[in-house]
Design a protein around this motif. Structure first.
Motif, mmCIF file in Angstrom:
data_model
loop_
_atom_site.group_PDB
_atom_site.id
_atom_site.type_symbol
_atom_site.label_atom_id
_atom_site.label_comp_id
_atom_site.label_asym_id
_atom_site.label_seq_id
_atom_site.Cartn_x
_atom_site.Cartn_y
_atom_site.Cartn_z
ATOM 1 N N VAL A 23 0.915 -1.172 -0.070
ATOM 2 C CA VAL A 23 0.011 -0.208 -0.090
ATOM 3 C C VAL A 23 0.721 1.172 0.046
ATOM 4 O O VAL A 23 0.485 2.325 -0.642
ATOM 5 N N PHE A 24 1.742 1.003 0.992
ATOM 6 C CA PHE A 24 3.017 2.501 0.789
ATOM 7 C C PHE A 24 3.713 2.745 -0.144
ATOM 8 O O PHE A 24 4.073 3.742 -0.675
ATOM 9 N N ALA A 25 3.944 1.367 -1.084
ATOM 10 C CA ALA A 25 4.560 1.663 -2.638
ATOM 11 C C ALA A 25 3.612 2.201 -3.206
ATOM 12 O O ALA A 25 4.137 3.490 -4.129
ATOM 13 N N GLU A 26 2.531 2.036 -3.371
ATOM 14 C CA GLU A 26 1.380 2.735 -4.365
ATOM 15 C C GLU A 26 1.357 4.157 -3.970
ATOM 16 O O GLU A 26 1.192 5.113 -4.706
ATOM 17 N N ILE A 27 1.211 4.251 -2.626
ATOM 18 C CA ILE A 27 1.134 5.771 -1.950
ATOM 19 C C ILE A 27 2.357 6.669 -2.556
ATOM 20 O O ILE A 27 2.349 7.752 -2.995
ATOM 21 N N ASN A 28 3.446 5.994 -2.365
ATOM 22 C CA ASN A 28 4.871 6.836 -2.863
ATOM 23 C C ASN A 28 4.874 7.123 -4.157
ATOM 24 O O ASN A 28 5.325 8.165 -4.974
ATOM 25 N N LYS A 29 4.281 5.886 -4.947
ATOM 26 C CA LYS A 29 3.925 6.585 -6.528
ATOM 27 C C LYS A 29 3.080 7.740 -6.723
ATOM 28 O O LYS A 29 3.645 8.315 -7.782
ATOM 29 N N LEU A 50 -8.624 10.654 -5.273
ATOM 30 C CA LEU A 50 -9.485 9.639 -4.784
ATOM 31 C C LEU A 50 -8.626 8.475 -4.614
ATOM 32 O O LEU A 50 -8.893 7.673 -3.365
ATOM 33 N N LYS A 51 -7.754 7.866 -5.358
ATOM 34 C CA LYS A 51 -7.124 6.763 -5.152
ATOM 35 C C LYS A 51 -5.931 6.824 -3.956
ATOM 36 O O LYS A 51 -5.981 6.093 -3.041
ATOM 37 N N LEU A 52 -5.343 8.072 -3.718
ATOM 38 C CA LEU A 52 -4.494 8.503 -2.790
ATOM 39 C C LEU A 52 -5.308 8.360 -1.409
ATOM 40 O O LEU A 52 -4.704 7.739 -0.414
ATOM 41 N N VAL A 57 -6.728 5.542 3.468
ATOM 42 C CA VAL A 57 -7.868 4.725 4.382
ATOM 43 C C VAL A 57 -7.632 3.212 4.549
ATOM 44 O O VAL A 57 -7.654 2.602 5.754
ATOM 45 N N GLN A 58 -6.915 2.457 3.517
ATOM 46 C CA GLN A 58 -6.501 1.240 3.335
ATOM 47 C C GLN A 58 -5.422 1.124 4.541
ATOM 48 O O GLN A 58 -5.254 0.026 5.358
ATOM 49 N N ALA A 59 -4.296 1.913 4.545
ATOM 50 C CA ALA A 59 -3.229 2.063 5.373
ATOM 51 C C ALA A 59 -3.641 2.028 6.935
ATOM 52 O O ALA A 59 -3.084 1.391 7.668
ATOM 53 N N GLU A 64 -4.438 -0.621 12.071
ATOM 54 C CA GLU A 64 -5.571 -1.005 13.313
ATOM 55 C C GLU A 64 -5.510 -2.466 13.415
ATOM 56 O O GLU A 64 -5.411 -3.044 14.528
ATOM 57 N N ASN A 65 -5.708 -3.246 12.224
ATOM 58 C CA ASN A 65 -5.646 -4.821 12.223
ATOM 59 C C ASN A 65 -4.218 -5.153 12.912
ATOM 60 O O ASN A 65 -4.275 -6.357 13.615
ATOM 61 N N GLU A 66 -3.439 -4.627 12.580
ATOM 62 C CA GLU A 66 -1.954 -5.007 13.175
ATOM 63 C C GLU A 66 -2.116 -4.905 14.670
ATOM 64 O O GLU A 66 -1.456 -5.830 15.622
ATOM 65 N N VAL A 67 -2.617 -3.854 15.168
ATOM 66 C CA VAL A 67 -2.659 -3.510 16.592
ATOM 67 C C VAL A 67 -3.471 -4.817 17.268
ATOM 68 O O VAL A 67 -2.972 -5.346 18.235
ATOM 69 N N THR A 68 -4.396 -5.091 16.630
ATOM 70 C CA THR A 68 -5.521 -6.107 17.149
ATOM 71 C C THR A 68 -4.867 -7.354 17.319
ATOM 72 O O THR A 68 -4.752 -8.152 18.028
ATOM 73 N N ILE A 69 -4.139 -7.810 16.117
ATOM 74 C CA ILE A 69 -3.721 -9.009 15.913
ATOM 75 C C ILE A 69 -2.340 -9.049 16.927
ATOM 76 O O ILE A 69 -2.090 -10.133 17.646
#
Length: 267
Positions: A23-29, A50-52, A57-59, A64-69
């Protein structure tokens, strides 16, 4: 069964981190694409914006999921460790874990998934916003603060790429770029939301944009509070002078150009 659950959680955590990298690779692009456009072209880019936003939002969701796991994995490991221990040994471990948590809470250098998530959220909110930034090095004799525009957040270095939009002098022609940590950036109150501006008491020390410039200087608050949230602050800048004025001139500064004075400010 408990060990199988640990392995499953570890695999899920690894998957989340790999997905975050994508995701962050796409953001950096997209950030790179924006940096190659002039302001007129950027304003016409509809779909990329809109893509950015969707990627950020996905990041946020992945963090948040990383914190939960991570929390679940810690609980599973604690359960495995404690299952074969005596009550005295379990008590000792709990005390040690409590001490470590207290140390982590008090030490800003110890990052966690939650702090990373918080930083990502701040980065998302600051992209393309003007902020106050200290552009001088840590070992400089005095601190220099300017208005800059945040253009990108580097997730690997956890630094913001910012742009000083004012043209440089003859020796430094053109706009200047910097890479700065969050500790050297202060967001301004939002121009359209006066409630984001604090009510500084009289005598409070602040940093404020000096009229007619993009530089921030130390100043003292004169009035006790603004009658209306959207009113200007009345300030006296250190070392300010005005012809015919016996003392420091009092200047009205918009609320969205004033920030608290950073601790340890050098002038």
């Amino acid at each position: 069964m408990e060990m199988a659950g640990v392995m499953e959680s570890a695999k899920e955590l690894d998957r989340l981190r790999k997905e975050q990298e994508d995701v962050f690779a796409e953001i950096n692009k997209l950030h790179k694409r924006f940096s190659q456009c002039n302001p007129e072209q950027i304003e016409k880019l509809g779909e990329p914006w809109l893509k950015l936003r969707a990627f950020y939002v996905q990041a946020k969701e992945l963090a948040e999921n990383e914190v939960t796991i991570s929390s679940s994995l810690i609980s599973q490991l604690d359960s495995l460790m404690h299952s074969g221990l005596s009550s005295a040994q379990r008590k000792k471990i709990e005390v040690e874990q409590k001490k470590k948590r207290m140390k982590a809470d008090s030490d800003p250098r110890l990052s966690s998934a939650a702090s990373v998530r918080s930083l990502l959220e701040q980065a998302n909110n600051l992209i393309n916003e003007q902020v106050a930034a200290r552009v001088t090095a840590d070992d400089a004799e005095k601190d220099e603060w300017f208005i800059v525009k945040v253009t990108r957040f580097d997730r690997e270095t956890k630094e913001f790429e910012v742009l000083d939009e004012e043209p440089g002098d003859e020796e430094e022609s053109g706009q200047r770029k910097y890479k700065l940590p969050m500790s050297r950036i202060i967001p301004f109150p939002k121009c359209g939301d006066p409630t984001t501006a604090p009510d500084f008491p009289p005598g409070a020390q602040v940093l404020a944009v000096y009229p007619g410039t993009t530089a921030l200087y130390k100043a003292t608050v004169v009035n006790s509070h603004r009658k209306k949230k959207n009113e200007d602050y009345l300030l006296e800048f250190d070392d300010d002078e005005e012809e015919g004025s016996p003392g420091l001139p009092r200047r009205q500064i918009p609320f969205y150009k004033v920030v608290p004075l950073p601790e340890g400010h050098r002038q």
